[in-house]
Write an enzyme that holds these catalytic residues in place. Sequence first.
Site, short mmCIF file in Angstrom:
data_model
loop_
_atom_site.label_atom_id
_atom_site.label_comp_id
_atom_site.label_asym_id
_atom_site.label_seq_id
_atom_site.Cartn_x
_atom_site.Cartn_y
_atom_site.Cartn_z
N CYS A 1 0.84 -1.20 0.00
CA CYS A 1 0.00 0.00 0.00
C CYS A 1 0.88 1.25 0.00
O CYS A 1 1.80 1.37 0.83
CB CYS A 1 -0.89 -0.02 1.23
SG CYS A 1 -1.83 1.50 1.44
N CYS B 1 0.45 3.06 3.56
CA CYS B 1 0.96 2.58 4.85
C CYS B 1 1.97 1.45 4.75
O CYS B 1 2.52 1.01 5.75
CB CYS B 1 -0.20 2.13 5.74
SG CYS B 1 -0.94 0.57 5.21
N CYS C 1 -7.24 -0.83 1.43
CA CYS C 1 -6.20 -1.39 2.30
C CYS C 1 -6.82 -1.62 3.68
O CYS C 1 -7.47 -0.73 4.23
CB CYS C 1 -5.03 -0.42 2.39
SG CYS C 1 -3.87 -0.83 3.71
N CYS D 1 -4.94 1.00 6.48
CA CYS D 1 -5.11 2.46 6.51
C CYS D 1 -6.40 2.90 5.82
O CYS D 1 -6.71 4.09 5.81
CB CYS D 1 -3.91 3.16 5.89
SG CYS D 1 -3.81 3.00 4.10
N CYS E 1 -8.72 -4.82 -9.88
CA CYS E 1 -8.27 -3.78 -10.80
C CYS E 1 -7.79 -2.61 -9.93
O CYS E 1 -8.59 -1.91 -9.31
CB CYS E 1 -9.45 -3.38 -11.67
SG CYS E 1 -9.02 -2.18 -12.93
FE FE Z 1 -2.60 1.09 3.64
#
Ligand code: FE
Length: 184
Positions: free
Chosen positions: A94, A97, A143, A146, A166
């Site tokens: 991510c 984070c 995610c 976060c 996607c």
């Molecule tokens: Fe994250």
Amino acid sequence: MQFKHFSCLLICLFSLWACNQAQESKTRSEPGPTSENRIFLSLEGDTLGPVQKSEEEWKAELDGQEFNVLRQAGTERAFTGKYWDNKKTGVYVCAGCGLPLFSSETKFRSGTGWPSFWAPIRKDHVWLKEDRQYGMTRTEVLCARCGGHQGHVFDDGPKPTGLRYCINSVSLDFVEGAKMAEKP
Ligand code: FE
């Protein structure tokens, strides 16, 4: 006698130089803590504690496009991102984070212009949420740590899952050569 001292000095200097060279070559040959040997999440759930920041904090950390996509559910234009055509081996984390979200092992060529995966790296690393924006019903991918917007998941993907995650390149960072630890 003087010649002897001079010889000793020369030998000392040569030894020092040789020692230095050996040290340098040792430093060069030893692999450092590069991304190639990074292994994520050695223990189950050890880094899944929520990352919560204010809008101001996110704005200070992310660039304009990252903020728009990750925090405002924007979408990058197709074929403009840095990873849609990335064929290297590694882990996608991510961009907000650093939580590992996808692996090159499940990436496939979708032809959409966005990085596409048939599965997340671990089920509990992504959150799925119904998205009814723009008159469509889609499943948003976020995610799990976060809450950063990643993209959407569709059911027209390849085997074995039949899913197509996607994902925006801008929501991801790629760590080449990294891999996840096996579950304990
Ligand atoms: Fe994250």
